[in-house]
Enzyme design. Structure first.
Site, short mmCIF file in Angstrom:
data_model
loop_
_atom_site.label_atom_id
_atom_site.label_comp_id
_atom_site.label_asym_id
_atom_site.label_seq_id
_atom_site.Cartn_x
_atom_site.Cartn_y
_atom_site.Cartn_z
N ASP A 1 0.85 -1.20 0.00
CA ASP A 1 0.00 0.00 0.00
C ASP A 1 0.88 1.25 0.00
OD1 ASP A 1 0.75 -0.65 2.68
OD2 ASP A 1 -0.79 0.70 3.47
N ASP B 1 9.00 3.91 -0.98
CA ASP B 1 8.27 3.46 0.22
C ASP B 1 7.01 2.72 -0.19
OD1 ASP B 1 7.29 3.05 2.74
OD2 ASP B 1 6.77 5.14 3.10
N GLU C 1 -0.06 -0.82 5.86
CA GLU C 1 1.01 -0.30 6.71
C GLU C 1 0.86 1.19 6.86
OE1 GLU C 1 4.80 1.15 8.23
OE2 GLU C 1 3.89 1.69 6.33
N GLU C 2 0.47 1.85 5.76
CA GLU C 2 0.37 3.32 5.77
C GLU C 2 -0.95 3.79 6.40
OE1 GLU C 2 2.92 4.88 5.13
OE2 GLU C 2 4.04 4.08 3.44
N GLU D 1 11.88 -1.47 4.21
CA GLU D 1 11.54 -0.04 4.26
C GLU D 1 12.78 0.81 3.92
OE1 GLU D 1 8.74 1.45 4.74
OE2 GLU D 1 7.43 0.15 5.94
N HIS E 1 6.74 9.70 0.57
CA HIS E 1 5.49 10.43 0.89
C HIS E 1 5.42 11.79 0.20
CE1 HIS E 1 4.41 7.95 4.75
NE2 HIS E 1 5.06 7.22 3.86
ZN ZN Z 1 6.76 2.15 4.26
#
Ligand code: ZN
Length: 397
Positions: free
Chosen positions: A75, A106, A140-141, A169, A366
């Protein structure tokens, strides 16, 4: 399909728009990469009232030990303003030696490289002398309720055990090879409410101002420091993240005041000893003579965030040494062994087996224009391949 190329693996994954909680085709694409390599692939959907259902994937190659698990998530966080990207966020376009797209670092990039590394390892050495598995979540996010925690439980109930885990990660601050994470600080949040008596600002003796008390209580949490750090961890740090009264009248003493705080703590503490220390500090401050003359002690309540993250430190030499040596072998740089930064799903995996984290460079995660250098994808694949080789050589020792 040749999955030895991390670039094409990553392009395939990025083109699946898997913003949490959407699967977006990403796990299906990953399964399509793993099946031809001989993996047994299973999908597991986790549910919890009040949260969206989440699809997860578990794939295993081999039936015997030693068993190495690669963990991560497909995700991704939302793209923000898609028009401000210089390349569309799910197009996986390449420009000037970089691959653009949400999840590039990520952490679809980490997954793409690990798949390529396993494929190359099999090409060169045949099937590993043991098992390799992928434990991949789609949550996870997001709230992380239907993700790694439940996937681990589900797999463990079916008899799965692991000897070591690598989380892919992005761990490197500037350059591939900078940093391996071998532990993480714990995290606890709390909320303090001080109850006073509302009144006229000109007649404070008739009221009881909770703002005076909340300031003193907050100060007691900020000073003195909780510890000076340990060999493996930086000092624990508490931040007061909010002080709220919500009073718009300057001539009114309010009835209550609240404060919120978060502490990132090292292995000097457990969640329980730390909570006890915080309460002791608040109790001492609440009875302080200077607090509210003639009105001590202050009345306060404290509540804690529901799920604290526990601190952990991995001490498995075979795992850390195999990974460090692989990084140094390929990049020429000896990585720092670090416990800095936020929490990750490694905090759940550590309850099942030793876990370390190593992936791409995190600088654009992000952000708008998240991207990865093609050369980094190749280098990380070589590191992972060397790590796999070394870990299986060292695991019996
Ligand atoms: Zn991550």
């Amino acid at each position: 399909m040749t999955v030895t190329d991390p670039v094409s693996n990553l392009q395939t994954l990025i083109r699946c728009a898997s913003v949490t909680p959407a699967e977006g085709g990403a796990l299906t694409a990953l399964a399509d990469m793993l099946l031809p390599l001989g993996f047994k692939v299973e999908r597991m959907t986790a549910s919890e009232p009040g949260t969206p259902d989440i699809e997860n994937l578990y794939a295993r190659l081999g039936t015997d030990g030693p068993h190495l698990m690669f963990a991560g998530h497909t995700d991704v966080v939302p793209v923000g303003d898609a028009t401000s990207w210089s390349h569309p966020p799910f197009a996986a376009e390449i420009a000037d030696g970089e691959l653009f797209g949400r999840g590039a670092v990520d952490m679809k990039g980490g997954i793409a490289c690990f798949v390529a590394a396993v494929a190359r390892h099999i090409e060169k050495n045949g099937k590993p002398a043991g098992s390799i598995s992928f434990l991949i979540t789609g949550d996870e996010e997001g709230p992380a309720i239907n993700g790694t925690v439940k996937l681990l439980q589900w797999a463990a109930e079916r008899g799965e055990t692991w000897d070591a885990s690598l989380v892919g990660e992005p761990t490197n601050p500037d350059r591939l090879g900078d940093m391996i994470k071998i532990g993480r600080r714990g995290s606890i949040s709390g909320f303090i409410t001080v109850h006073g008596v509302q009144g006229h600002a000109a007649y404070p003796h008739l009221a009881d101002n909770p703002v005076r008390s909340i300031i003193k209580l907050a100060e007691a949490l900020l000073d003195p420091p909780f510890d000076a750090g340990t060999d493996s961890f930086q000092p624990s740090n508490l931040e007061v993240t909010s002080i709220d009264v919500g009073n718009i009248a300057t001539n009114v003493i309010p009835a209550k005041a609240t404060a919120a705080f978060n502490i990132r703590f090292n292995d000097t503490w457990t969640a329980d000893t730390l909570k006890a220390e915080i309460i002791a500090r608040l109790d001492a401050a609440a009875t302080g003579e200077t607090l509210r003359p003639g009105r001590t002690p202050a009345k306060y309540d404290i509540t804690w965030s529901e799920r604290p993250s526990h601190v952990f430190l991995t001490r498995n030499n075979a795992l850390i040494a195999s990974l460090s040596a692989a990084v140094e072998n390929i990049t020429g740089q000896r990585p720092t062994l670090s416990t800095t930064g936020g929490t990750s799903d490694a905090r759940y995996i550590k309850d099942y087996c030793p876990v370390v984290e190593f992936g791409l460079v995190g600088q654009t995660m992000h952000m708008v224009d998240e991207r990865v250098a093609l050369s980094d994808l190749e280098t990380l694949t070589e590191i992972y391949q060397t790590f796999i080789q070394r870990w299986f050589e060292n695991a019996d020792l």
